[in-house]
Design an enzyme around this catalytic site. Structure first.
Site, PDB file in Angstrom:
ATOM      1  N   GLU A 120     -11.531 -12.366  12.071  1.00 28.13           N
ATOM      2  CA  GLU A 120     -12.085 -12.691  10.754  1.00 28.13           C
ATOM      3  C   GLU A 120     -11.938 -14.178  10.437  1.00 28.13           C
ATOM      4  O   GLU A 120     -12.882 -14.817   9.949  1.00 28.13           O
ATOM      5  CB  GLU A 120     -11.375 -11.854   9.675  1.00 28.13           C
ATOM      6  CG  GLU A 120     -11.857 -10.411   9.654  1.00 28.13           C
ATOM      7  CD  GLU A 120     -10.852  -9.458   9.010  1.00 28.13           C
ATOM      8  OE1 GLU A 120     -11.180  -8.274   8.873  1.00 28.13           O
ATOM      9  OE2 GLU A 120      -9.747  -9.888   8.652  1.00 28.13           O
TER      10      GLU A 120
ATOM     11  N   PHE B  53       0.824  -1.218   0.000  1.00 36.91           N
ATOM     12  CA  PHE B  53       0.000   0.000   0.000  1.00 36.91           C
ATOM     13  C   PHE B  53       0.855   1.263   0.000  1.00 36.91           C
ATOM     14  O   PHE B  53       0.576   2.220  -0.725  1.00 36.91           O
ATOM     15  CB  PHE B  53      -0.922   0.016   1.222  1.00 36.91           C
ATOM     16  CG  PHE B  53      -2.110  -0.877   1.083  1.00 36.91           C
ATOM     17  CD1 PHE B  53      -3.071  -0.632   0.120  1.00 36.91           C
ATOM     18  CD2 PHE B  53      -2.275  -1.965   1.922  1.00 36.91           C
ATOM     19  CE1 PHE B  53      -4.178  -1.461  -0.016  1.00 36.91           C
ATOM     20  CE2 PHE B  53      -3.376  -2.800   1.801  1.00 36.91           C
ATOM     21  CZ  PHE B  53      -4.329  -2.550   0.830  1.00 36.91           C
TER      22      PHE B  53
ATOM     23  N   ASP C 161       4.175  -0.220   7.244  1.00 35.08           N
ATOM     24  CA  ASP C 161       4.356  -1.010   8.461  1.00 35.08           C
ATOM     25  C   ASP C 161       5.790  -0.990   8.987  1.00 35.08           C
ATOM     26  O   ASP C 161       6.037  -1.318  10.146  1.00 35.08           O
ATOM     27  CB  ASP C 161       3.967  -2.471   8.210  1.00 35.08           C
ATOM     28  CG  ASP C 161       2.466  -2.647   8.117  1.00 35.08           C
ATOM     29  OD1 ASP C 161       1.740  -1.642   8.279  1.00 35.08           O
ATOM     30  OD2 ASP C 161       2.017  -3.782   7.898  1.00 35.08           O
TER      31      ASP C 161
ATOM     32  N   ALA D 187      -3.634  -0.358   6.630  1.00 36.72           N
ATOM     33  CA  ALA D 187      -3.593   0.063   5.237  1.00 36.72           C
ATOM     34  C   ALA D 187      -3.788   1.574   5.077  1.00 36.72           C
ATOM     35  O   ALA D 187      -3.030   2.210   4.330  1.00 36.72           O
ATOM     36  CB  ALA D 187      -4.622  -0.717   4.425  1.00 36.72           C
TER      37      ALA D 187
END
Lengths: 425, 425
Positions: free
Chosen positions: A170, A13, A299, A315
């Site tokens: 998730e 990203f 990151d 992100a």
């Protein structure tokens, strides 16, 4: 005026957005180097692991994302280190000189010094890891179906997720839903709905970056799907038999690691301070001390917000940092601004969202807090919008619509790791 | 009346169609065993290799294809051998007894005794092989872009296909089109359109199962795409540097094997005659000599048509044989027909079709011969219709429509083989 060479390490990203802002910039020759040929939409990687999406739905070749810009070259290869004094990057294909360097090579998961756990508990950062997790989860049900040994069957149908952040939540929700909905009709001997999914979180709540009420809702939503959420418990061992959690040993064939993160080791070659996770200390302009021409973003960077709090490894942070650095370099090369009077980077926190399962999600934006169907629709919309390229958006949207209606998962393939004729696995 | 146990080895076209005909058959308990969890639509596998489709577009879990039939179980596992006298199948999960056995475990490619060639020239029968070929073809262009050595660059951009059957022709056409259309804008240093694609065929024409005029057309169509077609040339060596073809050594980094085929070794354990390629001799009812309860169908069978000519190893043959055997067993178990008065199998040849590229294909059905756009549309239609499941059809149709309009290939990902954190490849 001489052309300035800009090197970007990493097509995630941060890197890809920095590159885009430098697209067709006058007097800029940009090279982006990555050891993979594709940009990956990480937030949906868990869906590849859960057989809901295909790898190519969430990945695009870096080359084709940038091929409209004549001043940008893409290089596939690994980077050894940076020599900030000589202003060169040492790569597997030789040395590359730079005027500006953007280091955006991200982070990977960390086993807190217990790297031997990786064999038993893969993490989820890359496509091969996602397909490995998919293989393990699907094979666990197959093995349960094949055995008569009830203890072995229980072990096969126990899934432990280590880490209560968005990825752990998730995955736990997705495995529980897959067992309940998709797989229950597939197996004749076992009852797939009896699968046991356990989420282990060392802290006192899951999704701790969200407000407390949304953490509580998420826990209840997971439990409603049949997931056991263990809080305040620490994993002390992982082996082929299962996981030691506090005083209990959980027999489990499938363990997935969604806990620690460590920065890419290239950060250490920059010669500046790094934090415990190996992230590089950067100034307000995201450059490193003494080298205004070297930026670290995404990151890999230990950046701070206005209040001095560390920015999270998300992100949106990486995207905004990429845009900031790309624009800054473009403007300085064009002579519009100067290195000496840089406007600092400000992160605009638009909020956050995490999903648990069908019509179950949490969302927080400023003072707005949403949960349930509305948050889930928000999650869908945001992820479709941010996904790169119209093709990916369109196909992911269709896959989701399809799965929602049929409860199916189209990519339920167990693919062998070896390609040779006589390969047995 | 006792329930009869029917075992089917293999979930390819032959096995899956036999199983479907036995779905919910009275007094039949069916188990289908395969070492992979998915049925594969082989005719489109080359499109996975060529980054046009995703694996899950052309593969479906065998379990879910058959889950509507309560009398059919699916078992994931490998088969060691058959003991026809004791009527048991010896598998990795123990022995399975049968009343009827359907052996449909197909064929793989054969290097004519030169198995060491496989490292340099993978074949195309499975998904891992397709993704390996995809990786090699895409990496070849990446490596060409990375080197300054012109000789090395030429070697990287030379692709040799061994075998002039449908797979070799489809792959040659697809690589040529990918270089011409999809990749040309992606690379800055190399000109992808300069890629050299060479198709080597030992016989005097390609697609020799088609009428001569269509073979000629296919050769011209390939040449029009820039493919060099070498006829009457035999490959005598393959190594890391390239391929020895007749008196010439072609320096090539990427070689793909689309030549010989050999049957699954399980056929040899049946104790009856096999042909040179290891295919099992079967009678008019597709059973083996002395064992009317054991059928061999699909690519593993050396079946003959009414005139005594061997039936080709094609999907339509396998499908029709599967239907025939499934119906036959169903009828015998129900007591409607007897083993002693079996009606022989007749293959209904509906024709054949092969594609070369965009709007270039050949088709032959009875006395009808088509080439060009019309044949290509026929090819599209037939493959969409025969593809399993509405989801697959729908997504493949959309992928094709997308690629046709944009000249793009959505699945252009180079995915590492290893999943671990520190994996370099």
């Amino acid at each position: 005026m001489a052309v300035k060479k800009v090197l970007i390490i990493g097509g995630g990203f941060a890197g890809i957005n920095a590159a885009k802002k430098l697209g067709n910039a006058p007097d800029c020759s940009v090279t982006i180097i990555d050891r993979r040929n594709h940009h990956l939409f990480q937030p949906l990687l868990y869906q590849v692991a859960m057989a809901g999406l295909d790898p190519s739905d969430i990945a695009s070749p870096i080359r084709s994302m940038l091929n409209r810009y004549d001043n940008i070259s893409t290089l596939l290869g690994t980077v050894d280190r940076v020599d900030v004094d000589r202003r060169v990057l040492i790569t597997e294909v030789g040395e590359l000189a730079y005027d500006y360097l953007v280091v955006a090579c991200g982070a990977t998961h960390d086993y807190f010094g217990r790297d031997e756990w990786e064999d038993y508990a893969p993490g989820l950062k890359t496509i091969p890891q996602a397909t490995e997790i998919r293989r393990r989860v699907l094979m666990a049900f197959e093995s349960a179906e094949r055995t008569d040994d009830l203890e072995e069957q229980t072990k096969c149908m126990t899934f432990v997720l280590v880490g209560g952040g968005p990825t752990g939540v998730e995955l736990a929700g997705a495995i529980a839903e897959m067992a309940r909905n998709t797989l229950k009709r597939d197996f004749k001997t076992i009852d797939a709905t009896h699968a046991k999914v356990i989420l282990v979180q060392s802290g006192d709540r899951i999704l701790k970056q969200f407000p407390d009420a949304l953490s509580q809702y998420s826990k209840a939503a997971l439990e409603d799907l049949g997931v056991e959420v263990r809080l305040g418990d620490r994993v002390t061992d992982i082996n082929a038999e299962g996981v030691q959690v506090g005083d209990d040993f959980i027999h489990a064939r499938t363990v997935i690691w969604a806990a620690g993160v460590k920065a890419n080791p290239i950060g250490k070659t920059l010669g500046v301070e790094t934090d415990r996770a190996g992230r590089v200390q950067v100034g307000e302009d995201l450059s490193i001390a003494g080298h205004p021409e070297v930026f670290v973003i995404g990151d890999l960077a230990a950046a701070k917000d206005k209040e001095g709090n560390p920015l999270p490894g998300l992100a949106p942070v990486a995207i905004q940092q990429g845009h900031y650095v790309g624009k800054l370099i473009r403007s300085e090369v064009a002579g519009k601004t100067s290195m000496k009077t840089r406007r600092p980077f400000h992160y605009l926190d638009k909020g956050q969202v995490a999903t648990i399962g069908r019509r179950r999600a949490v969302m927080q934006s400023g003072r707005l807090r949403l949960k349930g169907t509305l948050a889930w629709l928000g999650w869908l919309l945001i992820h479709i919008l941010y996904l790169n390229g119209f093709r990916n958006r369109f196909f992911v949207f269709l896959s989701w619509a399809w799965s929602y209606v049929t409860f199916g998962r189209g990519a339920r393939l167990i693919v062998a790791k070896q390609w040779k004729n006589n390969a047995t696995e």
